[in-house]
Design a protein around this motif. Sequence first.
Motif, PDB file in Angstrom:
ATOM      1  N   GLY A 151       0.814  -1.212   0.000  1.00 23.45           N
ATOM      2  CA  GLY A 151       0.000   0.000   0.000  1.00 23.45           C
ATOM      3  C   GLY A 151       0.845   1.258   0.000  1.00 23.45           C
ATOM      4  O   GLY A 151       0.486   2.264  -0.630  1.00 23.45           O
ATOM      5  N   PHE A 152       1.979   1.214   0.696  1.00 26.21           N
ATOM      6  CA  PHE A 152       2.892   2.358   0.728  1.00 26.21           C
ATOM      7  C   PHE A 152       3.438   2.643  -0.671  1.00 26.21           C
ATOM      8  O   PHE A 152       3.491   3.795  -1.115  1.00 26.21           O
ATOM      9  N   ALA A 153       3.843   1.580  -1.383  1.00 22.26           N
ATOM     10  CA  ALA A 153       4.390   1.753  -2.733  1.00 22.26           C
ATOM     11  C   ALA A 153       3.334   2.310  -3.687  1.00 22.26           C
ATOM     12  O   ALA A 153       3.636   3.136  -4.559  1.00 22.26           O
ATOM     13  N   LEU A 154       2.088   1.875  -3.506  1.00 22.71           N
ATOM     14  CA  LEU A 154       1.012   2.331  -4.389  1.00 22.71           C
ATOM     15  C   LEU A 154       0.643   3.790  -4.141  1.00 22.71           C
ATOM     16  O   LEU A 154       0.083   4.460  -5.016  1.00 22.71           O
ATOM     17  N   HIS A 155       0.928   4.288  -2.942  1.00 22.42           N
ATOM     18  CA  HIS A 155       0.612   5.683  -2.579  1.00 22.42           C
ATOM     19  C   HIS A 155       1.881   6.360  -2.055  1.00 22.42           C
ATOM     20  O   HIS A 155       1.892   6.932  -0.969  1.00 22.42           O
ATOM     21  N   LEU A 156       2.926   6.290  -2.850  1.00 22.96           N
ATOM     22  CA  LEU A 156       4.242   6.770  -2.432  1.00 22.96           C
ATOM     23  C   LEU A 156       4.197   8.255  -2.085  1.00 22.96           C
ATOM     24  O   LEU A 156       3.801   9.087  -2.910  1.00 22.96           O
ATOM     25  N   PRO A 157       4.595   8.614  -0.865  1.00 18.84           N
ATOM     26  CA  PRO A 157       4.557  10.034  -0.479  1.00 18.84           C
ATOM     27  C   PRO A 157       5.539  10.868  -1.300  1.00 18.84           C
ATOM     28  O   PRO A 157       6.617  10.398  -1.668  1.00 18.84           O
ATOM     29  N   ARG A 158       5.141  12.090  -1.593  1.00 16.84           N
ATOM     30  CA  ARG A 158       6.027  13.061  -2.242  1.00 16.84           C
ATOM     31  C   ARG A 158       6.620  13.937  -1.151  1.00 16.84           C
ATOM     32  O   ARG A 158       5.923  14.728  -0.520  1.00 16.84           O
TER      33      ARG A 158
END
Length: 311
Positions: A151-158
Amino acid sequence: MTRFEVVFIATPALGNLVPLVEFANLLTKRDPRFSATVLTICMPQRPLVNAFVQARASSAINLRLLHLPTVDPPTPDQYQSSVAFLSLHIQNHKHHVKHALLNLIPTESDSDSVQLAAVFVDMFCTALIDVAAELAVPCYLFFASPASFLGFALHLPRVDPAESESEFKVPSFKNPLPRPVLPNVVLDANDGSSWLSYHAGRYRETKGIVVNTLQELEPHALQSLYNDSQLPRVYPLGPVLDLVGSAQRNPNPAQYKRIMEWLDQQPASSVVFLCFGSMGSLKANQVEQIAIGLERAGVRFLWALREPPKA
């Protein structure tokens, strides 16, 4: 009885390769109609990976490991991070992967031959989705890390370098993530983050995602993935572990014996184990903060502390 062949391709790192091979082995044991071929990518600078491949190849039943021809590694001017190096190195094997798959696809005259049913790639092998698509073979993702990291990779923070106190909301985590806990691949000013984002985008092109986790361990993270209508179906199928071979591959058997004897002496459920994967390394200040936390907690712990990858 119709028989089916499933092909698996993994990043040449123990944390990716071992669970994928174990998953392939479990599949062939559960249903005798299935056989598996694991396409392995050689990296001379990773002797433990190569030792695992050799040992597994000699002991496998209904599972074969096929070595792909070697290719020249990416040159230093082509990458800035270990993620970029691995991604480019795997991408350079596309021709050899296509050739291997073509050899497994039966011709019209081979009526009794095994049918190529599917290809599984892992988190850094998404360039090979193109090969499966070209040959009209269904392609699936085997994700060896937890559902929370998927899930982190799919919504990678900028991350803005100027902001040091930011918090980031990621659907697979219940609480916002403070900047200091983000992995180096996001914080470092190199190409690692863009490559991870590229791979995550391609996960959505697969027919399904098998995650090395279980519902009881990550209910929130898995539910966030189920709620994502743009994702293919997610299957929690874990934990997939190698509980026997790790002792045989250990380069320091005396240390392994000492650790196991120490663990046997501890009360049940009293030891915290810290491990950030075969590619997981921390900066000095991160190590210091974790050490402070462990000291304050007063718990017994075992910590697999790794150096940064060489490439």
